[in-house]
Design an enzyme around this catalytic site. Structure first.
Site, PDB file in Angstrom:
ATOM      1  N   LYS A 152     -59.475 -39.322 -16.846  1.00  0.00           N
ATOM      2  CA  LYS A 152     -58.043 -39.245 -16.529  1.00  0.00           C
ATOM      3  C   LYS A 152     -57.639 -37.926 -15.875  1.00  0.00           C
ATOM      4  CE  LYS A 152     -56.494 -42.540 -20.008  1.00  0.00           C
ATOM      5  NZ  LYS A 152     -55.498 -42.848 -21.036  1.00  0.00           N
ATOM      6  N   LYS A 187     -49.577 -50.850 -22.692  1.00  0.00           N
ATOM      7  CA  LYS A 187     -50.485 -50.299 -21.696  1.00  0.00           C
ATOM      8  C   LYS A 187     -50.248 -48.801 -21.503  1.00  0.00           C
ATOM      9  CE  LYS A 187     -52.927 -53.840 -20.669  1.00  0.00           C
ATOM     10  NZ  LYS A 187     -52.671 -54.448 -21.954  1.00  0.00           N
ATOM     11  N   ASP A 188     -51.314 -48.142 -21.123  1.00  0.00           N
ATOM     12  CA  ASP A 188     -51.392 -46.705 -20.964  1.00  0.00           C
ATOM     13  C   ASP A 188     -50.373 -46.167 -19.952  1.00  0.00           C
ATOM     14  OD1 ASP A 188     -52.379 -44.182 -21.089  1.00  0.00           O
ATOM     15  OD2 ASP A 188     -54.337 -44.650 -20.244  1.00  0.00           O
ATOM     16  N   ARG A 189     -49.911 -44.946 -20.168  1.00  0.00           N
ATOM     17  CA  ARG A 189     -49.020 -44.287 -19.202  1.00  0.00           C
ATOM     18  C   ARG A 189     -49.810 -43.630 -18.079  1.00  0.00           C
ATOM     19  NH1 ARG A 189     -47.335 -39.268 -18.021  1.00  0.00           N
ATOM     20  NH2 ARG A 189     -48.401 -38.347 -19.818  1.00  0.00           N
ATOM     21  N   GLY A 204     -52.838 -42.112 -25.219  1.00  0.00           N
ATOM     22  CA  GLY A 204     -52.396 -43.338 -24.572  1.00  0.00           C
ATOM     23  C   GLY A 204     -53.486 -44.283 -24.166  1.00  0.00           C
TER      24      GLY A 204
END
Length: 357
Positions: free
Chosen positions: A24, A82-84, A354
């Protein structure tokens, strides 16, 4: 009280060196797409929106949709959070009367790619799984060779289906509050006034206990050994049963027809027997808990079983100019970072906030 989340959960691929690296670094490094249980039928009072979001949290997505489509946030249905810090594509449902407003929808980071009608609102859990495309940057010089070796072992052995550390909260706060709630100890009033917060805390406690039982099976080398009294799950149907004939069930497990499960403690959880039951009860005792504690919030801690092992589908790795690219699919509820940690062997880099499940 035991504090297992303060220590590193054991790796199944402990004998293989990790790739290192980081996740990320950019939003586009983490791409996840839902695999729905069913497609919208094209008819009905609800609209299924296929949405792509970039750098937007699940909660904020619901807020913006409700504002622009002039509905109550409770009328927005999602299958999974869902992930940010990612690019995510997922179905979201809204009432059918929102259809005329779709053409004017505009918000940076949120795109409605298509829509179709369906008879029912989308509900939490109506999700088969997620497909991931993850870029691992800054790996060791020989990181790809290490990744290939780990990939070969995971193809044979699977990987431990741990809950991610972020589920426990910053500094384990969510976990600690969940354990206190179970034991009827004093907690801040927000854990009673906010049902979602209470649910998260209690779920964190259940998740920690599952991780502890699973980590013990990894550490003692019994994760792939069916034991008398284990609760098995049939992979195709999801049905569960208690092991009575060990040689027969070991054979079915080895063929990936079944998988050994661990405890999500609660009154409706299917109970193990013999030495397996004794071990699960011992873990509860180490946390100063007993089965009766889960009756206090029995609607939020009803109990279940969760597979100990997951075999990722279509796991592919590729060396690129930016790093190592991973493509794979996982069932709903499984943490992608728990697969990547087996490759990276880097707890700091893998414990990103997240995570998508």
């Amino acid at each position: 009280m035991s504090e297992p989340e303060n220590s590193i959960l054991p790796y199944l691929t402990e004998d293989l060196a990790g790739t290192g690296g980081s996740l990320k670094n950019a939003v586009a490094d983490f791409v996840v797409e839902e695999i729905p249980v069913y497609a919208p039928t094209g008819e009905g009072d609800h609209l299924f929106l296929w949405i792509e979001k970039r750098g937007v949290s699940a909660q904020f997505l619901v807020k913006i949709l409700a504002q622009q489509l002039r509905i109550n946030p409770r009328d927005v249905g999602v299958a999974g959070m869902k992930d940010r810090h990612a690019i995510t594509r997922q179905f979201v449902s809204v009432p059918g009367e929102c259809e005329p407003l779709l053409a004017d929808f505009a918000f940076d980071g949120i795109s409605i790619l298509k829509s179709a009608r369906h008879e029912r609102k989308l509900k939490t859990g109506h999700l088969k799984g997620n497909r991931f495309s993850l870029l691992l940057r800054n790996t060791d010089d020989d990181g790809f060779e290490k990744a290939v070796a780990i990939q070969e072992q995971i193809a044979q052995s699977g990987f431990p289906n741990y809950y991610g550390a972020q589920r426990m909260g910053i500094g384990n706060e969510t976990l600690i509050m969940g354990l206190k709630l179970l034991k009827n100890e004093r907690v801040p009033s927000k854990y009673f006034s906010n049902k979602s917060l209470k649910r998260l805390a209690l779920s964190a406690a259940q998740s920690c206990l599952f991780n502890r039982v699973l980590s013990d099976r990894v550490s003692d080398g019994s994760l792939h050994t069916v034991q008398l009294g284990d609760v098995m799950q049939v992979c195709e149907s999801g049905g569960m049963f208690v092991v009575e004939d060990v040689p027969t069930e070991q054979g079915r497990f080895d063929l990936h027809e079944t998988v050994i499960t661990g405890p999500i403690f609660g009154p409706k959880m299917k109970q193990t027997t013999h030495a397996v039951q004794e071990h699960e009860e011992k873990v509860l005792q180490e946390f100063s808990l007993e089965p009766a504690h889960f009756l206090r919030y029995k609607k939020l801690t009803s109990g279940a079983r969760r597979p100990f092992l997951i075999w990722p589908e279509q796991l592919k790795i590729e060396q690129t100019a930016e790093g190592i690219l991973f493509d794979f699919a996982l069932p709903s509820g499984v943490y992608a970072t728990m697969l990547l940690r087996e490759f990276m062997k880097n707890e700091t880099a893998v414990s990103v906030p997240g995570d998508t499940v």
